[in-house]
Motif scaffolding. Sequence first.
Motif, PDB file in Angstrom:
ATOM      1  N   ILE A  52       1.006  -1.210   0.293  1.00 34.89           N
ATOM      2  CA  ILE A  52      -0.245   0.722  -0.018  1.00 34.89           C
ATOM      3  C   ILE A  52       0.913   0.958  -0.084  1.00 34.89           C
ATOM      4  O   ILE A  52       1.707   1.347   0.386  1.00 34.89           O
ATOM      5  N   ARG A  53       0.906   1.947  -0.713  1.00 30.66           N
ATOM      6  CA  ARG A  53       1.380   3.326  -1.357  1.00 30.66           C
ATOM      7  C   ARG A  53       0.669   4.140  -0.752  1.00 30.66           C
ATOM      8  O   ARG A  53      -0.377   4.536  -1.524  1.00 30.66           O
ATOM      9  N   LEU A  54       0.948   5.922   0.311  1.00 27.72           N
ATOM     10  CA  LEU A  54       0.796   6.930   0.260  1.00 27.72           C
ATOM     11  C   LEU A  54       1.313   7.851  -0.062  1.00 27.72           C
ATOM     12  O   LEU A  54       2.095   8.157  -0.312  1.00 27.72           O
ATOM     13  N   PHE A  55       0.311   9.120  -0.847  1.00 21.49           N
ATOM     14  CA  PHE A  55       0.857  10.438  -1.226  1.00 21.49           C
ATOM     15  C   PHE A  55      -0.574  11.270  -0.537  1.00 21.49           C
ATOM     16  O   PHE A  55      -1.166  10.765  -1.084  1.00 21.49           O
ATOM     17  N   THR A  56       0.054  12.339  -0.345  1.00 21.75           N
ATOM     18  CA  THR A  56      -0.704  13.416   0.395  1.00 21.75           C
ATOM     19  C   THR A  56      -0.099  14.467  -0.320  1.00 21.75           C
ATOM     20  O   THR A  56       0.697  15.041  -0.154  1.00 21.75           O
ATOM     21  N   VAL A  57      -1.219  15.394  -1.106  1.00 20.21           N
ATOM     22  CA  VAL A  57      -1.172  16.623  -1.565  1.00 20.21           C
ATOM     23  C   VAL A  57      -0.944  17.087  -0.228  1.00 20.21           C
ATOM     24  O   VAL A  57      -1.924  18.022   0.316  1.00 20.21           O
ATOM     25  N   ASN A  58       0.568  18.385  -0.626  1.00 21.75           N
ATOM     26  CA  ASN A  58       0.385  19.867   1.180  1.00 21.75           C
ATOM     27  C   ASN A  58      -0.870  20.505   0.560  1.00 21.75           C
ATOM     28  O   ASN A  58      -1.060  20.811  -1.002  1.00 21.75           O
ATOM     29  N   ARG A  59      -1.411  21.117   1.179  1.00 25.54           N
ATOM     30  CA  ARG A  59      -3.063  22.625   1.203  1.00 25.54           C
ATOM     31  C   ARG A  59      -2.053  23.857   0.552  1.00 25.54           C
ATOM     32  O   ARG A  59      -1.166  24.047   0.816  1.00 25.54           O
ATOM     33  N   LYS A  60      -2.647  23.707  -0.552  1.00 25.70           N
ATOM     34  CA  LYS A  60      -1.972  25.457  -1.606  1.00 25.70           C
ATOM     35  C   LYS A  60      -3.169  25.819  -2.091  1.00 25.70           C
ATOM     36  O   LYS A  60      -4.200  24.591  -2.499  1.00 25.70           O
ATOM     37  N   VAL A  61      -3.322  27.075  -2.065  1.00 29.46           N
ATOM     38  CA  VAL A  61      -4.936  27.431  -2.841  1.00 29.46           C
ATOM     39  C   VAL A  61      -3.628  28.339  -4.290  1.00 29.46           C
ATOM     40  O   VAL A  61      -2.686  28.742  -4.451  1.00 29.46           O
ATOM     41  N   SER A  62      -4.405  28.372  -5.077  1.00 29.66           N
ATOM     42  CA  SER A  62      -4.045  29.213  -6.672  1.00 29.66           C
ATOM     43  C   SER A  62      -5.680  29.704  -7.797  1.00 29.66           C
ATOM     44  O   SER A  62      -6.639  28.593  -7.780  1.00 29.66           O
ATOM     45  N   ASP A  63      -5.101  30.994  -8.358  1.00 33.74           N
ATOM     46  CA  ASP A  63      -6.400  31.382  -8.543  1.00 33.74           C
ATOM     47  C   ASP A  63      -5.996  30.719 -10.110  1.00 33.74           C
ATOM     48  O   ASP A  63      -6.983  31.169 -10.612  1.00 33.74           O
ATOM     49  N   LYS A  64      -5.261  30.214 -10.711  1.00 34.36           N
ATOM     50  CA  LYS A  64      -4.979  29.472 -11.724  1.00 34.36           C
ATOM     51  C   LYS A  64      -4.299  28.576 -11.801  1.00 34.36           C
ATOM     52  O   LYS A  64      -4.252  27.747 -10.995  1.00 34.36           O
ATOM     53  N   PRO A  65      -4.908  27.290 -12.841  1.00 34.28           N
ATOM     54  CA  PRO A  65      -4.192  25.778 -12.379  1.00 34.28           C
ATOM     55  C   PRO A  65      -3.145  25.381 -12.622  1.00 34.28           C
ATOM     56  O   PRO A  65      -2.261  26.450 -13.483  1.00 34.28           O
ATOM     57  N   LEU A  66      -2.999  24.614 -11.660  1.00 34.47           N
ATOM     58  CA  LEU A  66      -1.025  24.640 -11.873  1.00 34.47           C
ATOM     59  C   LEU A  66      -1.025  22.942 -12.298  1.00 34.47           C
ATOM     60  O   LEU A  66      -2.149  22.365 -12.390  1.00 34.47           O
ATOM     61  N   ASP A  67       0.406  23.103 -12.555  1.00 35.40           N
ATOM     62  CA  ASP A  67       0.887  22.317 -13.492  1.00 35.40           C
ATOM     63  C   ASP A  67       1.369  21.505 -12.291  1.00 35.40           C
ATOM     64  O   ASP A  67       1.352  20.240 -12.803  1.00 35.40           O
ATOM     65  N   ASP A  68       1.329  21.019 -11.309  1.00 37.25           N
ATOM     66  CA  ASP A  68       1.991  20.030 -10.375  1.00 37.25           C
ATOM     67  C   ASP A  68       1.926  20.993  -8.729  1.00 37.25           C
ATOM     68  O   ASP A  68       0.970  22.130  -8.378  1.00 37.25           O
ATOM     69  N   CYS A  69       2.593  19.687  -8.443  1.00 38.21           N
ATOM     70  CA  CYS A  69       1.513  19.934  -6.854  1.00 38.21           C
ATOM     71  C   CYS A  69       2.851  19.230  -5.734  1.00 38.21           C
ATOM     72  O   CYS A  69       4.329  19.712  -6.829  1.00 38.21           O
ATOM     73  N   PHE A  70       2.812  19.313  -4.547  1.00 40.03           N
ATOM     74  CA  PHE A  70       3.814  19.097  -3.732  1.00 40.03           C
ATOM     75  C   PHE A  70       3.362  17.787  -2.584  1.00 40.03           C
ATOM     76  O   PHE A  70       2.495  17.703  -2.389  1.00 40.03           O
ATOM     77  N   GLY A  71       4.760  16.819  -2.684  1.00 36.12           N
ATOM     78  CA  GLY A  71       4.374  15.637  -2.040  1.00 36.12           C
ATOM     79  C   GLY A  71       5.079  14.723  -2.362  1.00 36.12           C
ATOM     80  O   GLY A  71       5.715  14.566  -3.607  1.00 36.12           O
ATOM     81  N   SER A  72       4.934  13.425  -1.868  1.00 36.10           N
ATOM     82  CA  SER A  72       5.480  12.458  -2.144  1.00 36.10           C
ATOM     83  C   SER A  72       4.671  10.690  -1.998  1.00 36.10           C
ATOM     84  O   SER A  72       4.179  10.672  -1.245  1.00 36.10           O
ATOM     85  N   TRP A  73       5.666   9.940  -2.422  1.00 36.30           N
ATOM     86  CA  TRP A  73       4.852   7.959  -2.295  1.00 36.30           C
ATOM     87  C   TRP A  73       5.498   7.808  -1.428  1.00 36.30           C
ATOM     88  O   TRP A  73       6.526   8.545  -0.900  1.00 36.30           O
ATOM     89  N   SER A  74       5.263   7.280  -0.639  1.00 39.00           N
ATOM     90  CA  SER A  74       5.530   6.368   0.900  1.00 39.00           C
ATOM     91  C   SER A  74       4.740   5.092   0.557  1.00 39.00           C
ATOM     92  O   SER A  74       4.229   5.089   0.593  1.00 39.00           O
ATOM     93  N   GLU A  75       5.908   4.163   1.532  1.00 39.94           N
ATOM     94  CA  GLU A  75       5.412   2.780   1.888  1.00 39.94           C
ATOM     95  C   GLU A  75       4.873   3.240   3.229  1.00 39.94           C
ATOM     96  O   GLU A  75       4.742   3.883   3.378  1.00 39.94           O
ATOM     97  N   CYS A  76       3.739   2.166   3.140  1.00 42.17           N
ATOM     98  CA  CYS A  76       2.220   2.506   4.389  1.00 42.17           C
ATOM     99  C   CYS A  76       3.193   1.284   5.520  1.00 42.17           C
ATOM    100  O   CYS A  76       3.174   0.509   5.538  1.00 42.17           O
ATOM    101  N   ASN A  77       3.673   2.442   6.135  1.00 44.92           N
ATOM    102  CA  ASN A  77       4.158   2.097   7.864  1.00 44.92           C
ATOM    103  C   ASN A  77       3.496   2.716   8.827  1.00 44.92           C
ATOM    104  O   ASN A  77       3.014   4.096   8.923  1.00 44.92           O
ATOM    105  N   PRO A  78       4.328   2.090  10.213  1.00 44.82           N
ATOM    106  CA  PRO A  78       3.816   3.267  11.482  1.00 44.82           C
ATOM    107  C   PRO A  78       3.783   4.925  11.190  1.00 44.82           C
ATOM    108  O   PRO A  78       3.220   5.580  11.817  1.00 44.82           O
TER     109      PRO A  78
END
Length: 242
Positions: free
Chosen positions: A122-148
Amino acid sequence: AVGARAEVKLPKIISDHMVLQKGVALPIWGWADPGEEVAVALGGKKAVAKADEKGRWAVKLGAPKVGGPHELVVATANSTVTVKDILVGEVWVASGQSNMQWSVNASANPQQEIAAANSPKIRLFTVNRKVSDKPLDDCFGSWSECNPTSVRGFSAAAYFFGRYLHKELDVPVGMINTSWGGTICEAWTSHEGLLGEEDFEPILQRAAKFNPNNPNQASVLYNAMIHPLVPFGIRGAIWDQG
């Protein structure tokens, strides 16, 4: 240096430890110098694209076999990016507000649930919270293995959903958490989606004055936290709107 060529780049969602959706043509995209040829290879599948005048390129690859790990290699004449430890299975987006942001650490029996969360497929990716008045091409976040460690602050609803799928289907599962508690539906809706509906006109009028500190404005969360994910191959989405 003058005349130096840019290195080929991939969006954050296409990175080490990711899960790709099985059984679909997989969109792989990124950026390079305008006009540059980009070769993409994954699990024996190959494709070539040319970057457009803005430097964007995209290909679609057939999905490799379920499981993994696989490697994705993206190369131009002067640079190469290798994405490692890729699994193929089921990918879901978990979004919205309120209970979708609620973490495993704040759920029922948190110590027991966190201690038991050793699930490397199981792999988890959380998109960092951010606002924008225009559609963005990229977000901030990274994949990680599911562990404690990784599961502690992850969306409880997303984790328990992904854990259930993994158990029932016996395939790798990728969960993408893009949520923000206390936010309104129209913030998660594209500008185009709000156009043409008379009931939404006051919402669009209020959106004329953008406040970079306020997530409760029309389309600002779609722009920053959904739009960058849109091309990615997924099975579906789960949503909570309090």
